[in-house]
Design a protein around this motif. Structure first.
Motif, PDB file in Angstrom:
ATOM      1  N   PHE A   1      82.675  80.587  -4.880  1.00 54.69           N
ATOM      2  CA  PHE A   1      81.286  80.685  -4.245  1.00 54.69           C
ATOM      3  C   PHE A   1      80.840  81.754  -3.276  1.00 54.69           C
ATOM      4  O   PHE A   1      81.528  82.247  -2.483  1.00 54.69           O
ATOM      5  N   ASN A   2      79.641  82.136  -3.624  1.00 57.39           N
ATOM      6  CA  ASN A   2      79.028  83.256  -2.618  1.00 57.39           C
ATOM      7  C   ASN A   2      78.215  82.663  -1.773  1.00 57.39           C
ATOM      8  O   ASN A   2      77.286  81.808  -2.074  1.00 57.39           O
ATOM      9  N   PRO A   3      78.215  82.730  -0.384  1.00 54.90           N
ATOM     10  CA  PRO A   3      77.316  82.387   0.738  1.00 54.90           C
ATOM     11  C   PRO A   3      75.723  82.627   0.186  1.00 54.90           C
ATOM     12  O   PRO A   3      75.566  83.810  -0.109  1.00 54.90           O
ATOM     13  N   ILE A   4      74.865  81.566   0.452  1.00 58.47           N
ATOM     14  CA  ILE A   4      73.650  81.927   0.048  1.00 58.47           C
ATOM     15  C   ILE A   4      72.677  81.633   1.230  1.00 58.47           C
ATOM     16  O   ILE A   4      71.332  81.345   1.316  1.00 58.47           O
ATOM     17  N   GLY A   5      73.048  81.731   2.611  1.00 52.70           N
ATOM     18  CA  GLY A   5      72.475  81.373   3.567  1.00 52.70           C
ATOM     19  C   GLY A   5      72.962  80.523   4.698  1.00 52.70           C
ATOM     20  O   GLY A   5      74.178  79.683   4.230  1.00 52.70           O
ATOM     21  N   THR A   6      72.944  80.386   6.035  1.00 51.25           N
ATOM     22  CA  THR A   6      73.156  79.637   6.782  1.00 51.25           C
ATOM     23  C   THR A   6      72.906  78.095   6.718  1.00 51.25           C
ATOM     24  O   THR A   6      73.830  77.181   7.183  1.00 51.25           O
ATOM     25  N   LYS A   7      72.098  77.804   5.519  1.00 45.05           N
ATOM     26  CA  LYS A   7      71.569  76.569   5.348  1.00 45.05           C
ATOM     27  C   LYS A   7      72.654  75.744   4.414  1.00 45.05           C
ATOM     28  O   LYS A   7      72.696  74.476   4.389  1.00 45.05           O
ATOM     29  N   SER A   8      73.682  76.692   3.849  1.00 44.90           N
ATOM     30  CA  SER A   8      74.288  75.958   2.734  1.00 44.90           C
ATOM     31  C   SER A   8      75.370  74.916   3.288  1.00 44.90           C
ATOM     32  O   SER A   8      76.164  75.362   4.197  1.00 44.90           O
ATOM     33  N   CYS A   9      75.485  73.911   2.484  1.00 47.08           N
ATOM     34  CA  CYS A   9      76.676  72.955   2.930  1.00 47.08           C
ATOM     35  C   CYS A   9      77.985  73.365   2.143  1.00 47.08           C
ATOM     36  O   CYS A   9      79.060  72.391   2.500  1.00 47.08           O
TER      37      CYS A   9
END
Length: 372
Positions: A299-307
């Protein structure tokens, strides 16, 4: 006035034939544009004189333009931001491989450098997968077949493209007719890509899978499965409610029976969500009746809102070991490319209001290796 791309085959053929001009001139036009992408269509040689005013009034060699090209630090990945004439943008990603690096089956690998292009089929996406940045855009519009092919034309300025994967923005099978026509163009003259080196990825649009083999008999199918049961799929992929897992598996069995091709299964690894041992066993049981290659995707981070969090390397390897060792399913771990330019899987999103790129698409391990 909006012009059509000269690579919109259906529209171009209709206009030419209505003017009494043979469609046999179309490959000649395409060859010239591919070799001279910034040309005017008046410059294409050897056409009937009546073709030029028609082309000039209704078509353009390219309706899109290359806004930027960003290389990763290792120069293996190039991310293209392409502006469309309606004011929206899409991204395409070039990934370069050297097949001589490493070994296959304990032996040196033949070949040499080759490039894969990841293309978009829509601006935004309706599927709303919670781990994918494209879903945050919502759906804007479908691309025409010409706009899809133009991504390949732009890419040829940087590298000779050997493989194409429809893993960029959008759900390809939700833009079925344009994707089929674009692939038919890519496999014909002058591009002449092998259909065996083209892969279409889908979240599982069952009715489209049911006709894909008839329309594109030698193209590879990749399915974004991402969970071994319907409940988890619906939690992380809301569109999965419309495509029950049981019916999807039935469609894949029928597809494989007709095509005799391996099916690529994409499975994003989400910590604590779908990456535990019981999930590996569930997935193995689900797939053991099919001939598949499972590609585990960090999984690649997609922003600070990702849970979501990335699965640990230990969990990924354990998951792979179960699928391989117990269920004898070929399982790879995706080689990520272009993370330093937001060019990794699931990160593709274009900020339409600012017209700047903040992400892109990634790719599985070289598709030609997985076909073996």
């Amino acid at each position: 006035m909006a012009f059509r791309s000269v690579f919109d085959y259906g529209a171009l053929r209709t206009e030419l034939e209505n003017a009494g001009i043979s469609a046999h001139f179309i490959p000649l036009i395409w060859k010239y544009v591919l070799q001279n992408p910034i040309c005017e269509l008046d410059e294409v040689p050897s056409l009937p004189s009546s073709a030029y005013p028609l082309l000039r009034s209704k078509f353009r060699a390219l309706t899109s333009s290359l806004s930027s090209a960003v290389d990763s630090r290792d120069r293996v990945t190039t991310k293209l931001l392409i502006s469309l004439q309606n004011g929206t943008s899409v991204e395409a990603v070039i990934m370069r491989y050297d097949t001589r690096l490493g070994k296959y089956d304990g032996k040196p690998r033949p070949g040499g450098p080759r490039s894969t292009l990841c293309v978009s089929s829509q601006v935004g996406c309706k599927m709303g997968c919670k781990f994918c940045a494209t879903g945050t855009m919502g759906f804007k519009n479908n691309l025409s077949s010409g706009e899809i092919v133009e991504q390949l034309v732009h890419a040829y300025r940087f590298s000779h493209i050997r493989n194409v994967v429809f893993m960029g923005m959008g759900e390809p099978l939700n833009n079925y007719a344009a994707v089929v026509e674009a692939i038919q163009i890519m496999t014909g003259f002058p591009f002449q890509l092998s259909p065996k080196r083209i892969t279409v990825s889908t979240v599982g649009i069952i009715h489209a899978i049911n006709k894909l083999h008839d329309d594109l008999p030698n193209v590879n199918l990749a399915v974004s499965l991402h969970a071994p049961d319907q409940d988890i799929r619906c939690q992380i992929m809301p569109a999965a409610r419309a495509f029950p897992l049981g019916k999807l598996m039935d469609a894949l069995q029928t597809y494989q029976k007709n095509s005799q091709h391996k099916i690529f299964i994409e499975y994003i690894m989400l910590d604590g969500v779908n990456d535990q041992e019981q999930h590996a066993h569930q997935l193995g049981s689900l797939l053991e009746m099919l001939k598949v290659v499972v590609n585990l995707i960090p999984f690649n981070p997609i922003g600070t809102k990702s849970c979501f969090r990335t699965s640990t390397e230990q969990n990924v390897r354990k998951f792979q070991k179960i699928l391989r060792g117990i269920y004898n399913i070929r399982t790879t771990v995706r080689q990520e490319m272009g993370q330093d330019i937001s060019g990794a899987c699931g990160q593709l999103v274009v900020n339409l209001s600012e017209q700047r790129s903040v992400g892109s698409a990634g790719l599985l391990t070289d598709i030609e290796d997985l076909r073996i």
